[in-house]
Design a protein around this motif. Sequence first.
Motif, PDB file in Angstrom:
ATOM      1  N   ILE A 249       0.851  -1.194   0.000  1.00 30.90           N
ATOM      2  CA  ILE A 249       0.000   0.000   0.000  1.00 30.90           C
ATOM      3  C   ILE A 249       0.885   1.241   0.000  1.00 30.90           C
ATOM      4  O   ILE A 249       1.921   1.267   0.675  1.00 30.90           O
ATOM      5  CB  ILE A 249      -0.919   0.025   1.236  1.00 30.90           C
ATOM      6  CG1 ILE A 249      -1.721  -1.274   1.339  1.00 30.90           C
ATOM      7  CG2 ILE A 249      -1.860   1.224   1.196  1.00 30.90           C
ATOM      8  CD1 ILE A 249      -2.410  -1.452   2.669  1.00 30.90           C
ATOM      9  N   ASP A 250       0.469   2.244  -0.721  1.00 29.62           N
ATOM     10  CA  ASP A 250       1.198   3.517  -0.725  1.00 29.62           C
ATOM     11  C   ASP A 250       0.226   4.636  -1.069  1.00 29.62           C
ATOM     12  O   ASP A 250      -0.892   4.385  -1.533  1.00 29.62           O
ATOM     13  CB  ASP A 250       2.343   3.481  -1.725  1.00 29.62           C
ATOM     14  CG  ASP A 250       3.416   4.538  -1.413  1.00 29.62           C
ATOM     15  OD1 ASP A 250       3.257   5.265  -0.407  1.00 29.62           O
ATOM     16  OD2 ASP A 250       4.396   4.641  -2.171  1.00 29.62           O
ATOM     17  N   ALA A 251       0.648   5.863  -0.830  1.00 32.56           N
ATOM     18  CA  ALA A 251      -0.187   7.025  -1.139  1.00 32.56           C
ATOM     19  C   ALA A 251       0.707   8.235  -1.361  1.00 32.56           C
ATOM     20  O   ALA A 251       1.794   8.340  -0.773  1.00 32.56           O
ATOM     21  CB  ALA A 251      -1.180   7.303  -0.010  1.00 32.56           C
ATOM     22  N   SER A 288      -1.959  15.950   5.655  1.00 34.92           N
ATOM     23  CA  SER A 288      -0.573  15.563   5.893  1.00 34.92           C
ATOM     24  C   SER A 288      -0.327  14.235   5.219  1.00 34.92           C
ATOM     25  O   SER A 288      -1.274  13.492   4.890  1.00 34.92           O
ATOM     26  CB  SER A 288      -0.279  15.463   7.392  1.00 34.92           C
ATOM     27  OG  SER A 288      -1.020  14.411   7.980  1.00 34.92           O
ATOM     28  N   SER A 289       0.951  13.923   5.011  1.00 38.83           N
ATOM     29  CA  SER A 289       1.285  12.642   4.398  1.00 38.83           C
ATOM     30  C   SER A 289       0.881  11.478   5.299  1.00 38.83           C
ATOM     31  O   SER A 289       0.473  10.417   4.815  1.00 38.83           O
ATOM     32  CB  SER A 289       2.789  12.584   4.103  1.00 38.83           C
ATOM     33  OG  SER A 289       3.542  12.759   5.293  1.00 38.83           O
ATOM     34  N   ALA A 290       0.967  11.679   6.617  1.00 38.13           N
ATOM     35  CA  ALA A 290       0.551  10.620   7.545  1.00 38.13           C
ATOM     36  C   ALA A 290      -0.936  10.324   7.406  1.00 38.13           C
ATOM     37  O   ALA A 290      -1.357   9.158   7.403  1.00 38.13           O
ATOM     38  CB  ALA A 290       0.881  11.029   8.982  1.00 38.13           C
ATOM     39  N   SER A 295      -5.233   6.680   5.549  1.00 37.83           N
ATOM     40  CA  SER A 295      -6.442   6.439   4.763  1.00 37.83           C
ATOM     41  C   SER A 295      -6.214   5.304   3.761  1.00 37.83           C
ATOM     42  O   SER A 295      -7.090   4.444   3.574  1.00 37.83           O
ATOM     43  CB  SER A 295      -6.843   7.715   4.031  1.00 37.83           C
ATOM     44  OG  SER A 295      -7.982   7.498   3.224  1.00 37.83           O
ATOM     45  N   ALA A 296      -5.035   5.285   3.131  1.00 38.07           N
ATOM     46  CA  ALA A 296      -4.728   4.219   2.179  1.00 38.07           C
ATOM     47  C   ALA A 296      -4.627   2.871   2.881  1.00 38.07           C
ATOM     48  O   ALA A 296      -5.096   1.849   2.363  1.00 38.07           O
ATOM     49  CB  ALA A 296      -3.423   4.540   1.445  1.00 38.07           C
ATOM     50  N   VAL A 297      -4.037   2.865   4.083  1.00 39.96           N
ATOM     51  CA  VAL A 297      -3.886   1.604   4.822  1.00 39.96           C
ATOM     52  C   VAL A 297      -5.245   1.049   5.238  1.00 39.96           C
ATOM     53  O   VAL A 297      -5.483  -0.164   5.172  1.00 39.96           O
ATOM     54  CB  VAL A 297      -2.981   1.819   6.056  1.00 39.96           C
ATOM     55  CG1 VAL A 297      -3.057   0.611   6.984  1.00 39.96           C
ATOM     56  CG2 VAL A 297      -1.546   2.046   5.614  1.00 39.96           C
ATOM     57  N   VAL A 298      -6.152   1.923   5.669  1.00 37.29           N
ATOM     58  CA  VAL A 298      -7.481   1.467   6.098  1.00 37.29           C
ATOM     59  C   VAL A 298      -8.187   0.743   4.955  1.00 37.29           C
ATOM     60  O   VAL A 298      -8.723  -0.365   5.123  1.00 37.29           O
ATOM     61  CB  VAL A 298      -8.323   2.658   6.601  1.00 37.29           C
ATOM     62  CG1 VAL A 298      -9.776   2.230   6.802  1.00 37.29           C
ATOM     63  CG2 VAL A 298      -7.754   3.198   7.905  1.00 37.29           C
ATOM     64  N   ASP A 299      -8.185   1.355   3.768  1.00 32.95           N
ATOM     65  CA  ASP A 299      -8.837   0.715   2.624  1.00 32.95           C
ATOM     66  C   ASP A 299      -8.090  -0.542   2.196  1.00 32.95           C
ATOM     67  O   ASP A 299      -8.700  -1.542   1.793  1.00 32.95           O
ATOM     68  CB  ASP A 299      -8.918   1.695   1.452  1.00 32.95           C
ATOM     69  CG  ASP A 299      -9.891   2.840   1.718  1.00 32.95           C
ATOM     70  OD1 ASP A 299     -10.789   2.649   2.559  1.00 32.95           O
ATOM     71  OD2 ASP A 299      -9.736   3.915   1.100  1.00 32.95           O
TER      72      ASP A 299
END
Length: 325
Positions: A249-251, A288-290, A295-299
């Motif tokens: 996962i990344d964003a 923020s990047s965090a 949000s990306a990790v949750v999905d």
Amino acid sequence: LYRKSLLIDGKEEEVFVGQYVDDCAVVASSDRALQWYLKGLSARFPINDSSSGLVTVDSPGLLLSMHVKYDIGCGILEFNQKSAIEALARKFNCDNDREARTLPIPVRHTLEKLSAPQDGVDPSMYLSIIGSCLHLAQVSRPDCSFAVSVLSRYSNAPGAPHLKAALDLVKYLYHTRHWCIQYRRSESGGNDPKVMESAWHPSNDDITRSPDSAAVPDVDSKDVLSRSIEERIVASKPVDVPNAPTTYIDADLGGDRETRKSTSGLVIMMNGGPIAWSSRLQKLCAQSSAEAEISAVVDGVKEALHIRLLCEECGLRKPNIPVTV
């Protein structure tokens, strides 16, 4: 995906059916189980007998415009959409281009939204390109997911730069039409990405731990300090088991020029190849990047749990074994 267990002449058999609209792929434990399914299906619906058969390396099958090859002896399954890409390139006169593209779309593109379609640009042509590329990106080309996600945002009012970017994507697909997705039964020989972790704990380092002891070594020992970050690969990884899906996962942060929303990227690897992937704008504007990463990790974790439960239901994995994210 449907699974059926049944008894034929006192022997337990299984049939798996993957359905996509009016197409289906059937995996059976034996030829008798396959014929049982085809007989029951043909009793209620007309079926195409010419499309029914075994898929092998010598006799590739065609499913959803995919050329599927399967070598049961070597344990290799691979597929591509070479014919569909060639047909798409011929349709839009992109098959004579000799300039090879290295990326589907520049990461820092300069496309802008328009209030109305630009003169000289046919919106239906643009939509046809995006629709065809969307199918390819969903079936066999995860490398184009980001490009299709970006270009689809300009479908209401495309301009000349948008059409050029869409045609460049078709040219990229044409020059890489031989690329395929491959899965292997064995753990070796795959193409799983390697994750390099800067956050690392010596208790997870096999080199610095005594074979006969689970004690944590001294953090200041020479063996620990001499190792580079590149050598500290995948700390705290669950024990390797067969059919283990691994989620990456990344964003970015505010990558969309118009809304400043971030884009989440996801790919789940299993047996050496991707089995699920996506690239989409986040619903909220991260500050923020965090926040964008969370949000990306949750999905991504939701998708990973779905894949884990699906593997357990199909009998590919034992229940309650953690997966790597």
